[in-house]
Design a protein around this motif. Structure first.
Motif, mmCIF file in Angstrom:
data_model
loop_
_atom_site.group_PDB
_atom_site.id
_atom_site.type_symbol
_atom_site.label_atom_id
_atom_site.label_comp_id
_atom_site.label_asym_id
_atom_site.label_seq_id
_atom_site.Cartn_x
_atom_site.Cartn_y
_atom_site.Cartn_z
ATOM 1 N N THR A 367 0.839 -1.200 0.000
ATOM 2 C CA THR A 367 0.000 0.000 0.000
ATOM 3 C C THR A 367 0.872 1.247 0.000
ATOM 4 O O THR A 367 1.794 1.370 0.815
ATOM 5 N N ALA A 368 0.577 2.143 -0.941
ATOM 6 C CA ALA A 368 1.213 3.465 -0.973
ATOM 7 C C ALA A 368 0.188 4.471 -0.483
ATOM 8 O O ALA A 368 -0.886 4.621 -1.081
ATOM 9 N N GLU A 369 0.518 5.153 0.595
ATOM 10 C CA GLU A 369 -0.396 6.132 1.159
ATOM 11 C C GLU A 369 -0.389 7.406 0.306
ATOM 12 O O GLU A 369 0.563 7.677 -0.424
ATOM 13 N N PRO A 370 -1.477 8.194 0.378
ATOM 14 C CA PRO A 370 -1.553 9.426 -0.422
ATOM 15 C C PRO A 370 -0.349 10.337 -0.181
ATOM 16 O O PRO A 370 0.040 10.592 0.955
ATOM 17 N N GLY A 371 0.261 10.787 -1.277
ATOM 18 C CA GLY A 371 1.375 11.719 -1.203
ATOM 19 C C GLY A 371 2.722 11.089 -0.936
ATOM 20 O O GLY A 371 3.740 11.792 -0.927
ATOM 21 N N GLU A 372 2.797 9.781 -0.741
ATOM 22 C CA GLU A 372 4.078 9.141 -0.458
ATOM 23 C C GLU A 372 4.908 8.982 -1.729
ATOM 24 O O GLU A 372 4.375 8.796 -2.829
ATOM 25 N N SER A 373 6.209 9.042 -1.564
ATOM 26 C CA SER A 373 7.122 8.715 -2.651
ATOM 27 C C SER A 373 7.662 7.317 -2.390
ATOM 28 O O SER A 373 8.252 7.053 -1.340
ATOM 29 N N ILE A 374 7.425 6.424 -3.350
ATOM 30 C CA ILE A 374 7.807 5.020 -3.217
ATOM 31 C C ILE A 374 8.936 4.730 -4.195
ATOM 32 O O ILE A 374 8.764 4.843 -5.411
#
Length: 583
Positions: A367-374
């Motif tokens: 899961t990538a949370e809103p606004g995260e840079s992965i």
């Protein structure tokens, strides 16, 4: 694989393209009837003229001059009619081929990325160029023979029956033999023509690939090897093409041989009837009959003379309809559309494989949370770029699902899904057009101010300002040449101009020097602010500030965390980092 000798299905499917042009077809049909009538009447006049030659010092010149004057006028009408038929034939042939080419290109836009990955690009191009050109040429040649030919056959048959039933039977006996010869040769050679066109596609694909990568060919000194590979394919084309052309070329001489036998038979039969005292046959009738028999069989012989073109066109039609028949991407007309994007991206137990026998991604959950840079790192072949392909729905997952803000991406319209992402890939692409057209490719409404702002952030503004036409300067083959690094900076600016909701950066600075890369990182960080971003990178220095770093291997996440957390674990990421910075 067993193939049909004659692909009637492709031919039937092409007829509607020809029938769209009713006005041209009806006009050609009318002119064909006129040309047929005049051609047959000319033959009748020849017989009449011969019968005016009664003997020595016994020629009816007055009647003969009238016949010759009428003959000259009819020749003019026939010539003009055939000229217009040829013009109309060319128009219908090329318009019909253009319509089919348009439908085939429209189908290209509907095909999944898998088709392009598995099919030679040169082979695809060959279907739009060589194959469709062959169709146009063959249709034009047939069209020129069809309408006037049918009229001539029917009218000549009528006149022959009217003059002599016996001589007509002699002519008709030869016609089935001509048909039989043409059918037998076509049956034997059609498969050779189909294979010939396939090899033409291979040649086109090979040349496209080699020309596009000539720098690499020369860098690895592969000119001689490539020459040998080309000569092998070219020799195969020569052998297959020669076999196809030879077998097809037998049709016309064999048909003419049968036709000439018919002439001889008509002459002998006519002479026998005359010497037998028959009053129904005269020398003029025999003369006309010889020409009528020629006119009757001429359309069939001329069609046999373009058998090679017809068979090549049929092979091209089969290859083109093979493209048209490819399974398109599933319809998404009823799909949902995302409006306000938060940016939560979730992979739930995703399985995927390009080849079902070789699984790549298995039970992938993240899961990538809103606004995260992965950031995604790992060895070559670990599945990093595959995640991008799945996220953009270039490929669909085999099982599991990917959601954006809780909505399964398979429920979304593809265009709407892809509008949410800005992509900068390792393989840059700019087309032959002006800089402005390239930069506004994802946002046609962008203002000059927005364009220059993006160029400044991408460190390309000074370069563009020095160009003679600035944003209107053409680039590519017809314009200025730019380096790979400059191309990549322009693609970065293009993504900034599109102002997407989320970002995908796949080795986005691979062709940029280290100093420029450091400078542009600040622009990236600004652009990524508040946007969910996925960054694929081999140079770990570019992703140290990422919110999460995924370390992948064989389609699985083997480690995840921040830069500091992963270094502290002293696992796979630590080894990758150590390998890059050990000096």
């Amino acid at each position: 694989m067993k193939t049909k000798s004659f692909d009637w299905n492709s031919l039937k499917r092409f007829f509607p393209y020809l029938l769209r042009y009713r006005k041209e077809n009806m006009t050609a049909m009318l002119l064909g009837i006129i040309a047929g009538l005049t051609s047959v009447y000319m033959t009748f006049l020849i017989g009449q003229a011969v019968d005016q030659l009664l003997g020595k010092d016994a020629v009816d010149f007055n009647q003969l001059y009238k016949i010759l004057g009428l003959f000259a006028g009819i020749v003019g009408v026939t010539t003009v009619s055939q000229w217009f038929i040829q013009r109309l034939g060319n128009r219908v042939a090329y318009l019909a081929a253009a319509d089919l080419r348009k439908d085939a290109y429209q189908k290209l836009n509907q095909l999944p990325l898998r088709y392009y990955d598995q099919t030679s690009h040169g082979n695809i191009v060959s279907r739009f160029t060589n194959d469709m050109d062959n169709v146009s040429v063959a249709v034009s040649a047939i069209f020129n023979q069809l309408f006037s030919g049918v009229s001539v056959v029917l009218l000549a048959l009528f006149m022959m029956v009217r003059m002599s039933v016996v001589l007509t039977i002699v002519v008709l006996l030869s016609t089935p033999i001509i048909f039989l010869v043409s059918w037998a040769v076509a049956r034997a050679s059609q498969n050779d023509f189909r294979q010939q066109q396939e090899i033409v596609g291979q040649v086109s694909g090979f040349i496209t690939e080699m020309v596009g990568n000539q720098k690499i060919v020369k860098a690895f000194q592969q000119e001689e090897n490539n020459q040998q590979r080309f000569e092998t394919i070219n020799q195969e084309l020569y052998v297959r093409g020669q076999k196809a052309q030879f077998s097809s070329s037998l049709t016309n001489p064999l048909s003419r041989f049968v036709d000439h036998l018919a002439y001889v038979a008509v002459g002998f039969t006519g002479a026998y009837l005359i010497f037998s005292g028959s009053e129904l046959v005269t020398i003029g009738i025999v003369s006309s009959f010889t020409i009528y028999s020629s006119q009757f069989s001429k359309p069939f012989i001329e069609i046999s003379g373009i058998t090679t073109q017809i068979q090549t066109a049929l092979a091209g039609l089969t290859r083109t309809f093979d493209l048209v028949d490819q399974t398109p991407e599933s319809s998404d007309e009823t799909g949902k559309e995302l409006t306000a994007i938060q940016g939560e991206v979730r992979f739930e137990e995703v399985d995927f494989a390009y080849d079902s026998k070789r699984p790549l991604i298995e039970n992938f959950t993240f899961t990538a949370e809103p606004g995260e840079s992965i950031a995604i790192v790992g060895k070559t072949g670990a599945g990093k770029s595959t995640l991008v392909n799945l996220l953009m729905r270039f490929y669909d997952v085999d099982s599991g699902k990917i959601t954006i803000d809780g909505v399964d991406i398979r429920e979304l319209k593809r265009d709407n899904l892809r509008q949410q992402f800005g992509m900068v890939l390792q393989d840059t692409w700019l087309f032959d057009a002006s800089l402005r057209e390239n930069l506004t490719y994802g946002n046609a409404q962008a203002t000059d101010e927005e364009i220059y702002t993006a160029l400044k952030k991408a460190y390309m503004c000074d370069y563009v300002m020095r160009l003679p036409q600035k944003l209107d300067t053409p680039i590519g083959q017809q314009g200025i040449k730019i380096s790979d690094g400059q191309r990549q900076l322009l693609t970065i600016a293009r993504t900034m101009i599109s102002n997407p909701a989320m970002l995908i950066l796949d080795e986005a600075t691979s062709s940029v020097d280290t100093l420029t890369e450091k400078n542009i990182q600040s622009a990236f960080l600004e652009m990524m602010q508040g946007r969910t971003s996925f960054v694929i990178a081999h140079r770990l220095s570019t992703i140290q500030s990422a919110d999460k770093i995924l370390v992948m291997d064989a389609g699985h996440i083997i480690e995840q965390g921040t830069h500091e957390e992963l270094l502290a674990q002293k696992g796979a990421y630590y080894q990758l980092h150590h390998a890059q910075f050990e000096q």
